[in-house]
Scaffold this motif. Structure first.
Motif, PDB file in Angstrom:
ATOM      1  N   PHE A   1       4.079   4.514  -4.254  1.00 31.99           N
ATOM      2  CA  PHE A   1       4.121   3.146  -3.748  1.00 31.99           C
ATOM      3  C   PHE A   1       5.481   2.866  -3.099  1.00 31.99           C
ATOM      4  N   ALA A   2       6.534   3.291  -3.788  1.00 33.65           N
ATOM      5  CA  ALA A   2       7.890   3.026  -3.298  1.00 33.65           C
ATOM      6  C   ALA A   2       8.171   3.714  -1.968  1.00 33.65           C
ATOM      7  N   ILE A   3       7.721   4.964  -1.827  1.00 34.41           N
ATOM      8  CA  ILE A   3       8.030   5.708  -0.598  1.00 34.41           C
ATOM      9  C   ILE A   3       7.251   5.149   0.591  1.00 34.41           C
ATOM     10  N   VAL A   4       6.037   4.659   0.365  1.00 35.46           N
ATOM     11  CA  VAL A   4       5.264   4.060   1.462  1.00 35.46           C
ATOM     12  C   VAL A   4       5.920   2.754   1.916  1.00 35.46           C
TER      13      VAL A   4
ATOM     14  N   LEU B   1     -14.265   7.026 -12.206  1.00 34.70           N
ATOM     15  CA  LEU B   1     -13.126   7.692 -11.572  1.00 34.70           C
ATOM     16  C   LEU B   1     -12.469   6.771 -10.548  1.00 34.70           C
ATOM     17  N   ALA B   2     -13.291   6.088  -9.759  1.00 32.23           N
ATOM     18  CA  ALA B   2     -12.781   5.213  -8.705  1.00 32.23           C
ATOM     19  C   ALA B   2     -11.949   4.073  -9.288  1.00 32.23           C
ATOM     20  N   VAL B   3     -12.449   3.445 -10.339  1.00 33.94           N
ATOM     21  CA  VAL B   3     -11.748   2.311 -10.957  1.00 33.94           C
ATOM     22  C   VAL B   3     -10.417   2.762 -11.551  1.00 33.94           C
TER      23      VAL B   3
ATOM     24  N   ALA C   1      -4.382   3.226 -10.979  1.00 32.08           N
ATOM     25  CA  ALA C   1      -3.205   4.099 -10.918  1.00 32.08           C
ATOM     26  C   ALA C   1      -2.507   3.988  -9.564  1.00 32.08           C
ATOM     27  N   LEU C   2      -3.283   3.918  -8.490  1.00 33.69           N
ATOM     28  CA  LEU C   2      -2.714   3.814  -7.141  1.00 33.69           C
ATOM     29  C   LEU C   2      -1.903   2.538  -6.975  1.00 33.69           C
ATOM     30  N   MET C   3      -2.407   1.446  -7.541  1.00 28.76           N
ATOM     31  CA  MET C   3      -1.759   0.142  -7.362  1.00 28.76           C
ATOM     32  C   MET C   3      -0.563  -0.061  -8.281  1.00 28.76           C
ATOM     33  N   SER C   4      -0.389   0.835  -9.247  1.00 31.64           N
ATOM     34  CA  SER C   4       0.746   0.719 -10.163  1.00 31.64           C
ATOM     35  C   SER C   4       2.034   1.143  -9.451  1.00 31.64           C
TER      36      SER C   4
ATOM     37  N   SER D   1     -10.167   9.762  -0.303  1.00 31.82           N
ATOM     38  CA  SER D   1     -10.466   8.612   0.563  1.00 31.82           C
ATOM     39  C   SER D   1      -9.830   7.336   0.033  1.00 31.82           C
ATOM     40  N   LEU D   2      -9.968   7.087  -1.270  1.00 29.26           N
ATOM     41  CA  LEU D   2      -9.369   5.889  -1.867  1.00 29.26           C
ATOM     42  C   LEU D   2      -7.856   5.896  -1.706  1.00 29.26           C
ATOM     43  N   SER D   3      -7.248   7.063  -1.884  1.00 28.53           N
ATOM     44  CA  SER D   3      -5.793   7.179  -1.778  1.00 28.53           C
ATOM     45  C   SER D   3      -5.321   6.869  -0.365  1.00 28.53           C
ATOM     46  N   PHE D   4      -6.011   7.449   0.618  1.00 31.86           N
ATOM     47  CA  PHE D   4      -5.589   7.239   2.000  1.00 31.86           C
ATOM     48  C   PHE D   4      -5.848   5.803   2.453  1.00 31.86           C
ATOM     49  N   VAL D   5      -6.979   5.243   2.025  1.00 29.32           N
ATOM     50  CA  VAL D   5      -7.299   3.858   2.389  1.00 29.32           C
ATOM     51  C   VAL D   5      -6.257   2.902   1.813  1.00 29.32           C
TER      52      VAL D   5
END
Length: 219
Positions: A24-27, A9-11, A16-19, A167-171
Motif C-alpha cells: 500500500f505504501a509503495i503504491v 479467498l476473495a474476501v 489483506a490488500l486494504m490493510s 485480478s483482485l490485486s491488480f484492480v
C-alpha cells in the motif's frame, strides 16, 4: 469449481490488500511522486508477485521453504534486507525534501524540476520486489492456502484462485494508483512528499526490524 471457497479467498485477500503495509505504501509513494503509468506498472508488479506467491503455495514450494530452516532464514534475511534498504532510501528522501524546503523558493523549484522520473519498468520491478521479497507475504499465502486449499480441491478451482487473487490485486492497487495520480490529488500529495516518504520509510523499516527480530528470537 468451488464458488464458496473462491468467495472466501476473495474476501480474505481483499481485507489483506486494504490493510496498511509495504504494498500500500509503495503504491501511494509512486502515485504521488511518479507518472500515472509508472504507478500502474508498480501495481502490476505487486499483482505479479502475488501471483507468484499463489503458484508457489499451490505447488507446495512455499511450504518446503518454510520447513527448511536454512532456506527460510535466507529468504527472510534477503527480504528484510531489501525492505530495510527501501525504508532507508525513503527516510533519506524525506530528509532531503525537508532540507530543500528550507532553501529559497527559486532554488527549490529548480531542483524539483530536475528530479528524475522512474521508467515504467523500474516501477514494475519495485512493486514486484516489494511484495515478492516480503517474508510476511510468503507466510500469509502459506497460511491461507494450507487452511483453505486442501488436497481435495480440484485443479479448476486452483487455477481460478490464482487468476482471482491476481485480478483482485491488480484492480485494487491499479485503482489506487489511478485515483492518487489524478493531477489535483497528486499536486496535494506532492506538497506532502516529505511526510509520505517518512511514513513509507517507517513502515518498511518497522517490517524489516520485526522480521529480523523474529529470526534472532528463533535461533
Amino acid at each position: 469449481m468451488d464458488i464458496t471457497l473462491l468467495a472466501s479467498l476473495a474476501v480474505i485477500h481483499l481485507v489483506a490488500l486494504m490493510s496498511p503495509g509495504p504494498d500500500f505504501a509503495i503504491v501511494v509513494k509512486m502515485a504521488a511522486q511518479q507518472t500515472r503509468l509508472t504507478a500502474m506498472y508498480c501495481a502490476l508488479g505487486i499483482a505479479v508477485a502475488i501471483l507468484v506467491h499463489t503458484l508457489l503455495s499451490l505447488m507446495g514450494i512455499s511450504v518446503m521453504i518454510q520447513q527448511s530452516p536454512l532456506a527460510y532464514v535466507v529468504v527472510q534475511l534477503i527480504g528484510s534486507g531489501y525492505l530495510a534498504w527501501m525504508g532507508f532510501g525513503a527516510l533519506m528522501s524525506a530528509i532531503n525534501t525537508i532540507k530543500l524546503k528550507r532553501q529559497p523558493a527559486q532554488v527549490v523549484t529548480t531542483q524539483c524540476d530536475n528530479v528524475a522520473k522512474m521508467s515504467s519498468f523500474k516501477g514494475f520491478k519495485i512493486g514486484l520486489y516489494t511484495n515478492l521479497l516480503n517474508p510476511k507475504a510468503l507466510i500469509f499465502f502459506i497460511t491461507l492456502f494450507t487452511v483453505l486449499i486442501t488436497p481435495q480441491v480440484g485443479n479448476s478451482t486452483k487455477i481460478a484462485a490464482a487468476v482471482l487473487l491476481f485480478s483482485l490485486s491488480f484492480v485494487w492497487f491499479g485503482l489506487l494508483a489511478l485515483v492518487l495520480s489524478k493531477p489535483r490529488i497528486q499536486q496535494k500529495l506532492l506538497a506532502a512528499n516529505s511526510i509520505i516518504d517518512l511514513l513509507v520509510g517507517i513502515i518498511f523499516i518497522t517490517v524489516a526490524v520485526t522480521i529480523a527480530s523474529n529470526i534472532i528470537s528463533n535461533m
